[in-house]
Design an enzyme around this catalytic site. Structure first.
Site, PDB file in Angstrom:
ATOM      1  N   ASP A   1      33.906 -17.407 -30.466  1.00  0.00           N
ATOM      2  CA  ASP A   1      34.561 -18.201 -29.425  1.00  0.00           C
ATOM      3  C   ASP A   1      33.818 -19.505 -29.141  1.00  0.00           C
ATOM      4  O   ASP A   1      34.444 -20.556 -28.961  1.00  0.00           O
ATOM      5  CB  ASP A   1      34.674 -17.380 -28.136  1.00  0.00           C
ATOM      6  CG  ASP A   1      35.641 -16.222 -28.271  1.00  0.00           C
ATOM      7  OD1 ASP A   1      36.480 -16.244 -29.197  1.00  0.00           O
ATOM      8  OD2 ASP A   1      35.557 -15.286 -27.455  1.00  0.00           O
TER       9      ASP A   1
ATOM     10  N   PRO B   1      48.969 -25.481 -22.663  1.00  0.00           N
ATOM     11  CA  PRO B   1      50.141 -24.979 -23.380  1.00  0.00           C
ATOM     12  C   PRO B   1      49.794 -23.969 -24.464  1.00  0.00           C
ATOM     13  O   PRO B   1      48.747 -24.063 -25.109  1.00  0.00           O
ATOM     14  CB  PRO B   1      50.760 -26.242 -23.979  1.00  0.00           C
ATOM     15  CG  PRO B   1      49.642 -27.224 -24.050  1.00  0.00           C
ATOM     16  CD  PRO B   1      48.760 -26.926 -22.888  1.00  0.00           C
TER      17      PRO B   1
ATOM     18  N   LYS C   1      28.123 -18.338 -25.041  1.00  0.00           N
ATOM     19  CA  LYS C   1      28.858 -17.080 -25.159  1.00  0.00           C
ATOM     20  C   LYS C   1      27.837 -15.949 -25.103  1.00  0.00           C
ATOM     21  O   LYS C   1      27.086 -15.731 -26.057  1.00  0.00           O
ATOM     22  CB  LYS C   1      29.629 -17.023 -26.486  1.00  0.00           C
ATOM     23  CG  LYS C   1      30.507 -15.790 -26.644  1.00  0.00           C
ATOM     24  CD  LYS C   1      31.743 -15.865 -25.774  1.00  0.00           C
ATOM     25  CE  LYS C   1      32.669 -14.688 -26.025  1.00  0.00           C
ATOM     26  NZ  LYS C   1      33.911 -14.774 -25.231  1.00  0.00           N
TER      27      LYS C   1
ATOM     28  N   THR D   1      32.148 -10.207 -29.464  1.00  0.00           N
ATOM     29  CA  THR D   1      32.484  -8.936 -30.092  1.00  0.00           C
ATOM     30  C   THR D   1      33.645  -9.109 -31.065  1.00  0.00           C
ATOM     31  O   THR D   1      34.458 -10.018 -30.936  1.00  0.00           O
ATOM     32  CB  THR D   1      32.863  -7.858 -29.052  1.00  0.00           C
ATOM     33  OG1 THR D   1      34.089  -8.238 -28.407  1.00  0.00           O
ATOM     34  CG2 THR D   1      31.767  -7.700 -28.009  1.00  0.00           C
TER      35      THR D   1
ATOM     36  N   GLU E   1      31.177 -18.692 -21.127  1.00  0.00           N
ATOM     37  CA  GLU E   1      32.469 -18.029 -21.359  1.00  0.00           C
ATOM     38  C   GLU E   1      32.271 -16.524 -21.510  1.00  0.00           C
ATOM     39  O   GLU E   1      31.596 -16.056 -22.427  1.00  0.00           O
ATOM     40  CB  GLU E   1      33.154 -18.578 -22.601  1.00  0.00           C
ATOM     41  CG  GLU E   1      34.531 -17.953 -22.798  1.00  0.00           C
ATOM     42  CD  GLU E   1      35.161 -18.276 -24.135  1.00  0.00           C
ATOM     43  OE1 GLU E   1      36.049 -17.512 -24.567  1.00  0.00           O
ATOM     44  OE2 GLU E   1      34.766 -19.277 -24.757  1.00  0.00           O
TER      45      GLU E   1
ATOM     46  N   GLY F   1      49.569 -22.389 -27.892  1.00  0.00           N
ATOM     47  CA  GLY F   1      49.436 -23.034 -29.191  1.00  0.00           C
ATOM     48  C   GLY F   1      48.480 -24.206 -29.222  1.00  0.00           C
ATOM     49  O   GLY F   1      48.253 -24.802 -30.289  1.00  0.00           O
TER      50      GLY F   1
END
Length: 238
Positions: free
Chosen positions: A50, A201, A37, A41, A110, A203
């Site tokens: 992340d 999906p 990453k 932020t 990412e 969730g």
């Protein structure tokens, strides 16, 4: 590939969960994986970023590297400036990814937000880092109304820079898709100029690591290590 850059058409559309899915499938095939990453932020010291979230979902054997963390939830260049901190440049990202590629089989870079979000005051972007790395870019897109324009603009920006679009993955497919979502599935690949390679999906990020790893294969196409089929998916939702 040894380095894959993962960008999006916007923020909060599932990039981290897609990154975790790719990492989980690569680990299942015995590859060593690291999630890089460049600029996190909006997350404070000690909080999960992340990269750490991707590792939590993907499970043991996946590493996380974060080059910089800025407290305010803004574009990296703006967040760095407001915090009085040194921004991350495209060269910083490329150098870090290249070094990690000598230590891991797969480096997943990412980004933050969209492809052309500014990293530094010189206007450097994730696209510039991808160009320095000569790495393909996977685009994560939302399924809802408005996504076709964003995906096409992202695809055109990549081609204009001589970059390869690995494909498009829908980052948050709803349980009950509406008309716009169902129609967009058919058109996303054409807008991107690259194949549709999955639909994660909505969730999925709330699953525990074991269930996440068990289900990830059904979310991504064989090009990303899974069993998902674009034609079958389109027929099932059409």
């Amino acid at each position: 590939m040894s380095v894959l850059v993962i960008s999006g058409t916007n923020t909060e559309i599932g990039k981290t969960v897609v990154t975790a899915s790719i990492a989980a499938l690569a680990r299942a095939r015995g590859r060593s994986v690291v999630v890089l990453k460049p600029a996190q932020t909006g997350v404070g010291p000690g909080e999960e970023g992340d990269a750490q979230a991707a590792v939590r979902l993907a499970g043991d054997g996946v590493a996380a590297v974060e080059l910089a963390r800025f407290p305010e939830p803004l574009a990296p260049a703006t967040a760095a400036r407001r915090a009085g901190m040194t921004p991350v440049t495209p060269k910083d990202v490329a150098d870090a990814a290249a070094k990690l590629a000598t230590e891991y089989d797969l480096v997943l870079v990412e980004g933050a937000g969209g492809l052309l979000v500014r990293l530094d005051s010189a206007g450097g972007t994730l696209a510039d880092a991808a160009r320095l790395l000569d790495a393909p870019v996977l685009v994560v897109a939302a399924p809802a109304l408005g996504t076709l324009n964003s995906v096409q603009l992202t695809g055109e920006a990549l081609r204009a820079r001589g970059l390869t679009t690995q494909g498009v993955v829908i980052g948050c497919w709803p349980d009950a898709p509406g008309l716009a979502e169902r129609c967009n599935v058919v058109e996303l690949a054409d807008m991107a100029g690259a194949p549709l390679l999955g639909a994660v999906p909505e969730g999925a990020g709330g699953l525990d690591s074991v269930r996440f790893r068990e289900r990830a294969r059904g979310w991504l196409a064989p090009e990303l290590g899974g069993s998902w089929d674009a034609g079958v998916f389109a027929a099932s939702v059409g």
